[in-house]
Design a protein around this motif. Structure first.
Motif, PDB file in Angstrom:
ATOM      1  N   LEU A 112       0.721  -1.198  -0.125  1.00 54.71           N
ATOM      2  CA  LEU A 112       0.046   0.009  -0.038  1.00 54.71           C
ATOM      3  C   LEU A 112       0.738   1.366   0.101  1.00 54.71           C
ATOM      4  O   LEU A 112       0.428   2.263  -0.752  1.00 54.71           O
ATOM      5  N   GLN A 113       2.057   1.298   0.837  1.00 50.61           N
ATOM      6  CA  GLN A 113       2.774   2.495   0.589  1.00 50.61           C
ATOM      7  C   GLN A 113       3.494   2.616  -0.732  1.00 50.61           C
ATOM      8  O   GLN A 113       3.616   3.786  -1.022  1.00 50.61           O
ATOM      9  N   ALA A 114       3.872   1.639  -1.194  1.00 49.82           N
ATOM     10  CA  ALA A 114       4.369   1.730  -2.668  1.00 49.82           C
ATOM     11  C   ALA A 114       3.244   2.329  -3.679  1.00 49.82           C
ATOM     12  O   ALA A 114       3.561   3.077  -4.473  1.00 49.82           O
ATOM     13  N   ARG A 115       2.068   2.044  -3.490  1.00 48.16           N
ATOM     14  CA  ARG A 115       1.155   2.269  -4.361  1.00 48.16           C
ATOM     15  C   ARG A 115       0.643   3.806  -4.067  1.00 48.16           C
ATOM     16  O   ARG A 115       0.390   4.748  -5.006  1.00 48.16           O
ATOM     17  N   LEU A 116       1.068   4.297  -2.776  1.00 44.89           N
ATOM     18  CA  LEU A 116       0.627   5.768  -2.504  1.00 44.89           C
ATOM     19  C   LEU A 116       1.897   6.803  -2.868  1.00 44.89           C
ATOM     20  O   LEU A 116       1.646   7.895  -2.974  1.00 44.89           O
ATOM     21  N   GLY A 117       3.142   5.932  -3.084  1.00 44.35           N
ATOM     22  CA  GLY A 117       4.075   6.899  -3.500  1.00 44.35           C
ATOM     23  C   GLY A 117       4.532   7.700  -2.288  1.00 44.35           C
ATOM     24  O   GLY A 117       5.089   7.395  -1.196  1.00 44.35           O
ATOM     25  N   ALA A 156       2.841   9.816  -0.489  1.00 44.10           N
ATOM     26  CA  ALA A 156       1.940  10.001   0.279  1.00 44.10           C
ATOM     27  C   ALA A 156       2.126   9.094   1.694  1.00 44.10           C
ATOM     28  O   ALA A 156       2.729   7.741   1.376  1.00 44.10           O
ATOM     29  N   ALA A 157       1.877   9.374   3.053  1.00 48.78           N
ATOM     30  CA  ALA A 157       2.133   8.273   3.714  1.00 48.78           C
ATOM     31  C   ALA A 157       1.167   7.423   4.266  1.00 48.78           C
ATOM     32  O   ALA A 157       0.036   7.682   3.808  1.00 48.78           O
ATOM     33  N   CYS A 158       1.501   6.082   4.369  1.00 48.87           N
ATOM     34  CA  CYS A 158       0.584   5.208   4.529  1.00 48.87           C
ATOM     35  C   CYS A 158       0.458   4.970   6.304  1.00 48.87           C
ATOM     36  O   CYS A 158       1.531   4.620   6.675  1.00 48.87           O
ATOM     37  N   GLY A 186       8.081   0.510   9.086  1.00 48.28           N
ATOM     38  CA  GLY A 186       8.060   1.860   8.529  1.00 48.28           C
ATOM     39  C   GLY A 186       6.860   2.569   8.819  1.00 48.28           C
ATOM     40  O   GLY A 186       6.963   3.859   8.794  1.00 48.28           O
ATOM     41  N   CYS A 187       5.961   1.998   9.462  1.00 47.74           N
ATOM     42  CA  CYS A 187       4.755   2.888   9.784  1.00 47.74           C
ATOM     43  C   CYS A 187       4.846   3.887  10.876  1.00 47.74           C
ATOM     44  O   CYS A 187       5.483   3.306  11.911  1.00 47.74           O
TER      45      CYS A 187
END
Length: 383
Positions: free
Chosen positions: A39-44, A46-48, A72-73
């Motif tokens: 999900l973080q990779a998809r968000l680029g 933006a913070a997940c 890393g969250c």
């Protein structure tokens, strides 16, 4: 997840606590981490964040939170103040914990004492949080939620304009961001998605520039226009499909294996379970397993769905009881199944969303209903 044909959910022999339990719930912390990274990779840029409300959707915030922090969250969301207080011990000191319901009247000081960030949903919550900050001589951090079309949480347009016109309460807090929530994000073509995004942009433009957050799990898959500066996934982290009707991009996280209590051979026409809602069509071998609606497997799953053993489906026969379910094990070879063996209710052949469909509900409800009687096996985090 563990091999679906193994007698236990991993290659390790069961310990005494596992042997005493009627069922085993396996929770893959490495899969949760992998889902967050996807999900973080998809968000680029933006913070997940990660939503850990309801004890991390029933899977154990004390175990899930450290795994996500290691991945890393840095931003976590809970629903209630007491959830945030409990979570603080399981995340790094610098982690930001946001309370979605804000503070109930009289709990503001406790929220501040535990370094929690309330989501302010109403003029009353804003006024109380501002008053505490004034009394302490410092502006306290908060998120501001705007209702953009769900009629659930957040400032209405009139509320927001009134707060801006007055100005005193907003000036007395430290706003860290503005957020809203999509009502129809799991339906990509629904016109409400674009309408809510447009309304979000219009209303947040009334405030000073602030980081923005609109999307939870499904909203991430609506594309970059919905990402803003932070997204708040919950169910997708735990393996629920964020895009119903399409292939699930998330790794499965949970597996539920139930122990066989008793086997019996019965003739054709045998009535089965409470209310005799089922009868055997022919001679049958029945297996009674130690899971029921007290364990979060819904009574609505009566006479539908199946468990699995060695790749063979064992249909649910009759009503789901409080502590047990009866399965039709007739398709298995003689001697394949024995009392004490484990059969799989949630796993490779039938994931959490499919079980939800079997029971006339959604994977979210199955996941958050899984009971406390299970022996829980945590599969180690990857980082």
């Amino acid at each position: 997840m563990p091999d679906s044909t193994a007698p236990y959910p991993s290659s390790a022999l069961p310990d005494a606590a596992e042997m005493r339990a009627g069922a085993v719930l396996s929770i893959d912390l490495g899969a949760i981490q992998a889902n967050w990274r996807l999900l973080q990779a998809r968000l680029g840029s933006a913070a997940c964040a990660a939503v850990l409300k309801a004890d991390a959707y029933g899977l154990g915030a004390a175990q899930v939170a450290p795994a996500l922090a290691a991945a890393g969250c840095e931003n976590f969301f809970v629903a209630h103040l007491h959830e945030g207080i409990a979570l603080r011990a399981h995340v790094p000191a610098g982690a930001r914990i946001h309370v979605l319901h804000g503070c109930f009247a009289g709990t503001e000081a406790e929220c501040a004492a535990h370094d929690l960030i309330p989501v302010l949903n109403s003029p009353g919550q804003l006024a109380a949080w501002a008053a505490l900050g004034v009394a302490r001589g410092r502006r306290l951090p908060a998120l501001i939620q705007i209702d953009t079309g769900m009629a659930r949480f957040g400032f209405t347009e009139a509320d927001l304009k009134a707060a801006i016109a007055d100005g005193r309460a907003l000036a007395a807090i430290d706003p860290r961001g503005v957020m809203s929530h999509l009502a129809c994000a799991d339906e990509p073509g629904h016109p409400a998605n674009a309408a809510q995004r447009a309304r979000f942009d219009a209303l947040r433009a009334l405030l000073p520039p602030l980081p923005a957050s609109l999307s939870a799990s499904s909203g991430i898959f609506l594309g970059p226009d919905f990402h803003y500066q932070m997204a708040r996934p919950g169910a997708a982290l735990y393996g629920v499909n964020p895009s119903p009707g399409e292939m699930n991009p998330m790794r499965p996280v949970v597996r539920l294996d139930a122990r066989v209590i008793q086997l019996r051979d019965v003739p054709a026409g045998t009535p089965v379970g409470y209310g005799h809602t089922a009868r055997t069509a022919g001679p049958a071998r029945l297996a009674t397993i130690a899971v029921g609606y007290a364990d979060g497997y819904p009574r609505a799953g009566s006479n539908t769905g199946a468990a699995w053993f060695a790749g063979v489906p064992l249909p649910v026969l009759g009503r789901v009881s409080m502590d047990s379910i009866i399965l039709d094990a007739s398709a298995l070879p003689e001697g394949a199944l024995h009392e004490g063996a484990l059969v799989t209710l949630i796993g490779p052949q039938r994931d959490i969303d499919a079980v939800g469909a079997d029971c006339g509900t959604i994977g979210y409800e199955i996941l958050t209903s899984l009971g406390r009687r299970y022996h829980r096996r945590y599969i180690a985090a990857e980082a």
